[in-house]
Design a protein around this motif. Structure first.
Motif, PDB file in Angstrom:
ATOM      1  N   SER A  38       0.821  -1.281   0.083  1.00  0.00           N
ATOM      2  CA  SER A  38      -0.036  -0.066   0.099  1.00  0.00           C
ATOM      3  C   SER A  38       0.892   1.247  -0.067  1.00  0.00           C
ATOM      4  O   SER A  38       0.615   2.243  -0.743  1.00  0.00           O
ATOM      5  N   ARG A  39       1.924   1.208   0.869  1.00  0.00           N
ATOM      6  CA  ARG A  39       2.775   2.462   1.067  1.00  0.00           C
ATOM      7  C   ARG A  39       3.625   2.563  -0.386  1.00  0.00           C
ATOM      8  O   ARG A  39       3.642   3.922  -1.009  1.00  0.00           O
ATOM      9  N   GLU A  41       2.863   1.597  -3.394  1.00  0.00           N
ATOM     10  CA  GLU A  41       1.776   2.283  -4.450  1.00  0.00           C
ATOM     11  C   GLU A  41       1.674   3.703  -4.351  1.00  0.00           C
ATOM     12  O   GLU A  41       1.453   4.518  -5.367  1.00  0.00           O
ATOM     13  N   ARG A  42       1.247   3.983  -3.020  1.00  0.00           N
ATOM     14  CA  ARG A  42       0.878   5.541  -2.881  1.00  0.00           C
ATOM     15  C   ARG A  42       2.189   6.308  -3.219  1.00  0.00           C
ATOM     16  O   ARG A  42       1.809   7.426  -3.922  1.00  0.00           O
ATOM     17  N   GLN A  43       3.307   5.727  -3.084  1.00  0.00           N
ATOM     18  CA  GLN A  43       4.645   6.790  -3.478  1.00  0.00           C
ATOM     19  C   GLN A  43       4.985   6.734  -4.788  1.00  0.00           C
ATOM     20  O   GLN A  43       5.502   7.554  -5.260  1.00  0.00           O
ATOM     21  N   CYS A  45       3.426   4.817  -7.819  1.00  0.00           N
ATOM     22  CA  CYS A  45       2.323   4.380  -8.781  1.00  0.00           C
ATOM     23  C   CYS A  45       1.361   5.444  -9.274  1.00  0.00           C
ATOM     24  O   CYS A  45       0.223   5.242  -9.748  1.00  0.00           O
ATOM     25  N   SER A  46       1.876   6.783  -9.252  1.00  0.00           N
ATOM     26  CA  SER A  46       0.732   7.874  -9.571  1.00  0.00           C
ATOM     27  C   SER A  46       1.813   9.093  -9.897  1.00  0.00           C
ATOM     28  O   SER A  46       2.845   9.228  -9.325  1.00  0.00           O
ATOM     29  N   ARG A  69       2.632  -1.366  -9.969  1.00  0.00           N
ATOM     30  CA  ARG A  69       2.033  -2.437  -8.800  1.00  0.00           C
ATOM     31  C   ARG A  69       2.739  -3.644  -8.863  1.00  0.00           C
ATOM     32  O   ARG A  69       3.130  -4.133  -7.810  1.00  0.00           O
ATOM     33  N   CYS A  72       5.917  -3.115  -7.203  1.00  0.00           N
ATOM     34  CA  CYS A  72       5.682  -2.838  -5.893  1.00  0.00           C
ATOM     35  C   CYS A  72       5.576  -4.302  -5.306  1.00  0.00           C
ATOM     36  O   CYS A  72       6.074  -4.695  -4.065  1.00  0.00           O
TER      37      CYS A  72
END
Length: 314
Positions: A38-39, A41-43, A45-46, A69, A72
């Motif tokens: 989760s961390r 992807e937030r950092q 993957c956007s 993803r 990650c």
């Protein structure tokens, strides 16, 4: 007829393999892994971080559909493994790429292809079991192809295709055994049994696709069909051993395959983080492919000669 049945199997498998929910491996459900994923992807993957990932991604990884993803998941898997090792805990199994299993699946497919070509070169089409044996080879080749793809690129779609095609091979093995041991003089029985197996496969795939992708049920169903095939072949081999010297190849192949299947019950960290029990199982089946196809070749030639001698007597 056997070739049409094999084609129907392949079409059924492809139609049923739409992506759907799956339980995933134990490692994928570990809280430490999920928090890391989760961390990450937030950092990464956007926005600008995602554009940077795509810009530096190697071409071959892009061609296989490797996403941010996936990257990650890969990084968090190894982070979790290291932390579990440091804490002296048992390392859980994760999804992902399995290069040793992928290579072994490819080699199994190549062995099947070579033996299919040898079979077709050595056995005339007039042999009674020719259609069934060649259909079995094509169903097997399809299964090894999707096994190679799945162990290279683990997704919901490739996982289903791997599992469903493996089930098709097991059921076609039951069908091949029935044709050889009972059906040469009973075509009506074979037609009924073929229809039953196709309906069973359709129900099996429908349940796993539409109701629940149940790993335990899939394992039990395949194991039961596999045990049935082993017992059926061995009983026939014992009864025919003195009359047909080539049946030792069949008996050896099914017994060794059953012994190798025990590897699937073992659970140990991969040797060198490459060779796990599943990979060793796939490696062991390569020579067994050659041995079993050699039996099919000898047996088909024997049946052809037996039919020819019978016609001469008539």
């Amino acid at each position: 007829m056997a070739a049409r049945a094999a084609l129907l199997l392949l079409l059924l498998l492809m139609a049923a393999a739409a992506p759907g929910p799956a339980q995933g491996s134990q490692g994928d459900r570990e809280p430490l892994y999920r928090e890391c994923l989760s961390r990450c992807e937030r950092q990464n993957c956007s926005g600008a971080a995602l554009r940077h990932f795509r810009a530096r991604q190697p071409l071959y990884m892009g061609l296989t559909g490797w996403t941010c993803r996936d990257e990650c998941q890969y990084e968090c898997m190894w982070l979790t493994v290291r932390l579990y090792q440091q804490g002296g805990h048992r390392v859980p199994q994760f999804h992902g790429k399995e290069p040793a299993s992928a290579l072994a699946s490819l080699l199994n497919g190549l062995a099947s292809l070579v033996m299919l070509l040898r079979y077709r070169a050595a056995v005339p089409r007039a042999a009674p079991t020719y259609p069934t044996c060649t259909a079995f080879a094509w169903v097997s080749l399809n299964a090894w192809f999707w096994s190679t793809v799945f162990h290279t690129r683990d997704t919901a779609l490739t996982e289903k295709l791997d599992y469903f095609c493996a089930s098709a091979v097991i059921l076609h093995s039951v069908y091949l055994c029935c044709v050889r041991t009972l059906g040469l003089q009973r075509p009506a029985l074979i037609s009924i049994f073929r229809a039953f197996l196709l309906l069973f496969l359709a129900g099996h795939i429908s349940y796993l696709s539409l109701v629940r992708f149940d790993y335990g049920y899939n394992l039990v169903a395949n194991a039961a069909a596999g045990m049935l095939t082993v017992a059926w072949w061995l009983r026939w081999c014992l009864r025919q051993g003195r009359r047909l010297p080539h049946v030792w190849k069949c008996a050896a192949a099914v017994l060794l395959l059953q012994a190798l299947a025990l590897l699937e019950l073992l659970d140990f960290p991969p040797l060198g983080w490459v060779l796990d029990a599943h990979a060793l199982w796939h490696i062991g089946t390569i020579p067994l492919n050659v041995l079993f196809y050699s039996f099919l070749m000898d047996d088909s030639l024997y049946l052809l000669k037996a039919n020819s001698d019978l016609f001469k007597v008539d």
